[in-house]
Design an enzyme around this catalytic site. Structure first.
Site, PDB file in Angstrom:
ATOM      1  N   CYS A   2       0.724  -1.265  -0.003  1.00 23.12           N
ATOM      2  CA  CYS A   2       0.086   0.062   0.077  1.00 23.12           C
ATOM      3  C   CYS A   2       0.698   1.236   0.138  1.00 23.12           C
ATOM      4  O   CYS A   2       2.127   1.106   0.193  1.00 23.12           O
ATOM      5  CB  CYS A   2      -0.779   0.199   1.294  1.00 23.12           C
ATOM      6  SG  CYS A   2      -1.754  -1.441   1.332  1.00 23.12           S
ATOM      7  N   ARG A  18      -4.749   6.792   0.986  1.00 23.82           N
ATOM      8  CA  ARG A  18      -3.816   5.532   0.722  1.00 23.82           C
ATOM      9  C   ARG A  18      -4.439   4.594  -0.284  1.00 23.82           C
ATOM     10  O   ARG A  18      -5.727   4.565  -0.805  1.00 23.82           O
ATOM     11  CB  ARG A  18      -4.064   4.809   1.882  1.00 23.82           C
ATOM     12  CG  ARG A  18      -5.357   4.074   2.417  1.00 23.82           C
ATOM     13  CD  ARG A  18      -5.621   2.690   1.930  1.00 23.82           C
ATOM     14  NE  ARG A  18      -4.494   1.740   2.687  1.00 23.82           N
ATOM     15  CZ  ARG A  18      -4.327   1.058   3.745  1.00 23.82           C
ATOM     16  NH1 ARG A  18      -5.162   1.582   4.551  1.00 23.82           N
ATOM     17  NH2 ARG A  18      -3.297   0.376   3.962  1.00 23.82           N
ATOM     18  N   ASN A  80       1.060  -2.798   5.335  1.00 22.70           N
ATOM     19  CA  ASN A  80       1.794  -4.107   5.508  1.00 22.70           C
ATOM     20  C   ASN A  80       3.266  -3.879   6.062  1.00 22.70           C
ATOM     21  O   ASN A  80       4.087  -3.026   5.313  1.00 22.70           O
ATOM     22  CB  ASN A  80       1.808  -5.034   4.607  1.00 22.70           C
ATOM     23  CG  ASN A  80       0.784  -5.956   4.589  1.00 22.70           C
ATOM     24  OD1 ASN A  80      -0.099  -6.009   5.449  1.00 22.70           O
ATOM     25  ND2 ASN A  80       0.524  -6.824   3.393  1.00 22.70           N
TER      26      ASN A  80
HETATM   27  C1  TCH Z   1      -3.764  -6.290   3.609  1.00 21.76           C
HETATM   28  C2  TCH Z   1      -3.916  -4.857   3.898  1.00 21.76           C
HETATM   29  C3  TCH Z   1      -2.386  -4.135   3.854  1.00 21.76           C
HETATM   30  C4  TCH Z   1      -2.108  -4.062   2.244  1.00 21.76           C
HETATM   31  C5  TCH Z   1      -0.665  -3.909   2.119  1.00 21.76           C
HETATM   32  O1  TCH Z   1       0.068  -3.204   2.764  1.00 21.76           O
HETATM   33  N1  TCH Z   1      -0.343  -4.524   0.995  1.00 21.76           N
HETATM   34  C6  TCH Z   1       1.144  -4.646   0.686  1.00 21.76           C
HETATM   35  C7  TCH Z   1       1.240  -5.765  -0.148  1.00 21.76           C
HETATM   36  S1  TCH Z   1       3.200  -6.065  -0.168  1.00 21.76           S
HETATM   37  O2  TCH Z   1       3.126  -6.619   0.986  1.00 21.76           O
HETATM   38  O3  TCH Z   1       3.787  -5.074  -0.485  1.00 21.76           O
HETATM   39  O4  TCH Z   1       2.970  -7.160  -1.098  1.00 21.76           O
HETATM   40  C8  TCH Z   1      -4.073  -4.695   5.451  1.00 21.76           C
HETATM   41  C9  TCH Z   1      -4.244  -3.338   5.763  1.00 21.76           C
HETATM   42  C10 TCH Z   1      -5.428  -3.288   6.928  1.00 21.76           C
HETATM   43  C11 TCH Z   1      -5.547  -4.721   7.225  1.00 21.76           C
HETATM   44  C12 TCH Z   1      -6.843  -5.255   8.077  1.00 21.76           C
HETATM   45  C13 TCH Z   1      -6.938  -4.366   9.307  1.00 21.76           C
HETATM   46  O5  TCH Z   1      -5.808  -4.381  10.090  1.00 21.76           O
HETATM   47  C14 TCH Z   1      -8.221  -4.783  10.072  1.00 21.76           C
HETATM   48  C15 TCH Z   1      -8.305  -6.319  10.288  1.00 21.76           C
HETATM   49  C16 TCH Z   1      -7.227  -6.719  11.380  1.00 21.76           C
HETATM   50  C17 TCH Z   1      -7.153  -8.394  11.673  1.00 21.76           C
HETATM   51  O6  TCH Z   1      -6.453  -8.674  12.619  1.00 21.76           O
HETATM   52  C18 TCH Z   1      -7.024  -8.939  10.319  1.00 21.76           C
HETATM   53  C19 TCH Z   1      -8.048  -8.575   9.553  1.00 21.76           C
HETATM   54  C20 TCH Z   1      -8.231  -6.893   8.991  1.00 21.76           C
HETATM   55  C21 TCH Z   1      -9.357  -6.630   8.207  1.00 21.76           C
HETATM   56  C22 TCH Z   1      -6.875  -6.634   8.296  1.00 21.76           C
HETATM   57  C23 TCH Z   1      -6.578  -7.329   6.951  1.00 21.76           C
HETATM   58  C24 TCH Z   1      -5.442  -7.019   6.301  1.00 21.76           C
HETATM   59  O7  TCH Z   1      -4.332  -7.177   6.883  1.00 21.76           O
HETATM   60  C25 TCH Z   1      -5.638  -5.135   5.971  1.00 21.76           C
HETATM   61  C26 TCH Z   1      -6.473  -5.024   4.991  1.00 21.76           C
END
Ligand code: TCH
Length: 315
Positions: A2, A18, A80
Site C-alpha cells: 500500500c 492511501r 503491511n
Molecule cells: C492487506 C492490507 C495491507 C495491504 C498492504 O499493505 N499490501 C502490501 C502488499 S505487499 O506486502 O507490498 O506485497 C491490510 C491493511 C489493513 C488490514 C486489516 C486491518 O488491520 C483490520 C483487520 C485486522 C485483523 O487482525 C485482520 C483482518 C483485518 C481486516 C486486516 C486485513 C489486512 O491485513 C489489511 C486489510
C-alpha cells in the site's frame, strides 16, 4: 503493499489517503462509528468517544479500520510491514495496551493531533492478539497525520519506533528509516526542463519535459513506490479548493498504484490497487474509488446519523 500520502492545501487543511494493494478485498465499506458507540477496548485502554469515519469491516461488533479519521482532523492508516513488525504476545504491566487490530480506531477515537498521539504512544504496548478465529494478526506499521505533520509508528522486536515524517508518505517494508535514506539515491531527479548539454563534439538536446526525472524507479516494489510518492508529493503544486486537492491526492496515489499483470504473488494471482482513498478534513469527507469503478464516491460524516450509538456502513 500500500501507499499512504498526506498534504495540506494552501489554507492548511489536511488531505490524507492511501492505496490498498492486495489480491482480494475483505468486503470493506466506508464505515462510521459515532461518538456514542460503546467500545470496550481489548485490554482496558481508554476510549475517547470521537466520531470516526474510514474504510473497514466489522467483526463481532468491533470496527476494524484499514484507515480512518476523526471529526477533529486526525487520520491513521495501517500498511503491511511483515518481517519487521513484532508485537507483544500479551499485555505489558504498566503500559496502555492496545491490540494491533484496534490501533487505527483507538488513535482516532482518543486524540485530536499528532502531537497528542505521539506523546501517548510512548506509554503504549501494541499486543498481537487476533480479533477472531477468522482473522489472523496483521503485521502492520502506521502513518498518523493531522494538519501540521505526520509520524510513522513501527513496533518491532526492540520495541516502539516513532519517526517524524518529513515527506508525508509511507509504503511497506523495510523500515521507514531505510526509505528516508534511500531518497538520497534520487536527489538528482527534478521537474525542471533540462538544458542542452555538450559532450565533446556532440550536442545533446532533451527528448522533452520529464527528462530530468530520469532514474526515478518505475516498479511496484515498496522502496520504489515510496520514492515515486515522495517525489510526487514534494513537487505537486499547492491547489485551491477541495475538488482539486482530492484530485491531487488520487493522482499521486495513482502514480504508485498496481495494475493487474505487473506484480504476481503466490498462486499466480496478481496484486492490484483495490481502492484509493482521500479523506478531507475541510469537510470531514471520505472519498474513494476502486479498481473496478474509477468513479469517485464521497461520504461525509454528516451523511450519517451522528446521534446514534450504532456503527453505520455506506452501501
Ligand atoms: C492487506 C492490507 C495491507 C495491504 C498492504 O499493505 N499490501 C502490501 C502488499 S505487499 O506486502 O507490498 O506485497 C491490510 C491493511 C489493513 C488490514 C486489516 C486491518 O488491520 C483490520 C483487520 C485486522 C485483523 O487482525 C485482520 C483482518 C483485518 C481486516 C486486516 C486485513 C489486512 O491485513 C489489511 C486489510
Amino acid at each position: 503493499m500500500c501507499t499512504g500520502v498526506r498534504f495540506t492545501d494552501a489554507d492548511g487543511n489536511l488531505y490524507f489517503g492511501r492505496n490498498l494493494d492486495w489480491t482480494v478485498d475483505y468486503g470493506e465499506k466506508v464505515t462510521m462509528t459515532p461518538a456514542g458507540f460503546t467500545y470496550q477496548t481489548k485490554f482496558g485502554a481508554p476510549d475517547g468517544k470521537r466520531a470516526v469515519l474510514g474504510m473497514g469491516i466489522t467483526c463481532d461488533g468491533i470496527p476494524l479500520y484499514f484507515d480512518c479519521a476523526n471529526e477533529n482532523g486526525l487520520a491513521v492508516g495501517g500498511l503491511n510491514f511483515p518481517g519487521y513488525a513484532q508485537y507483544e504476545e500479551g499485555p505489558v504491566d504498566g503500559k496502555t495496551n492496545v491490540a494491533a487490530y484496534e490501533f487505527p480506531f483507538w488513535i482516532a477515537r482518543n486524540f485530536d493531533t499528532v502531537d497528542e498521539a505521539e506523546a501517548a504512544l510512548k506509554d503504549v504496548a501494541i499486543v498481537g492478539v487476533p480479533v477472531s478465529d477468522e482473522y489472523p494478526v496483521s503485521m502492520l506499521h502506521w502513518i498518523i497525520a493531522d494538519k501540521d505533520r505526520s509520524i510513522i509508528v513501527e513496533y518491532m522486536a526492540d520495541g516502539l519506533h516513532l519517526y517524524h515524517n518529513p515527506v508525508d508518505v509511507l509504503t511497506n517494508q523495510p523500515t521507514f528509516g531505510y526509505h528516508l535514506e534511500n531518497l538520497r539515491n534520487y536527489m538528482g531527479a527534478k521537474p525542471e526542463f533540462p538544458a542542452t548539454e555538450t559532450w565533446d563534439k556532440l550536442e545533446l538536446t532533451p527528448w522533452g519535459s520529464g527528462t530530468s526525472m530520469f532514474g526515478l524507479p518505475g516498479d511496484y516494489s515498496s522502496p520504489s513506490r515510496f520514492v515515486r510518492a515522495a517525489y510526487a508529493n514534494a513537487h505537486y503544486p499547492d491547489m485551491k479548493g477541495e475538488k482539486d486537492n482530492v484530485q491531487r491526492l488520487l493522482k499521486t496515489l495513482q502514480n504508485s498504484a498496481f495494475i493487474l499483470g505487473g506484480a504476481e504473488v503466490a498462486g499466480g494471482q496478481f496484486e492490484k490497487t483495490i481502492y484509493s482513498s482521500c479523506y478531507s478534513a475541510l469537510t470531514n469527507t471520505y472519498y474513494y474509488n476502486t479498481y473496478e469503478d474509477y468513479t469517485v464516491k464521497a461520504h461525509a460524516l454528516s451523511d450519517f446519523d451522528l446521534t446514534s450509538d450504532q456503527i453505520q456502513q455506506a452501501a
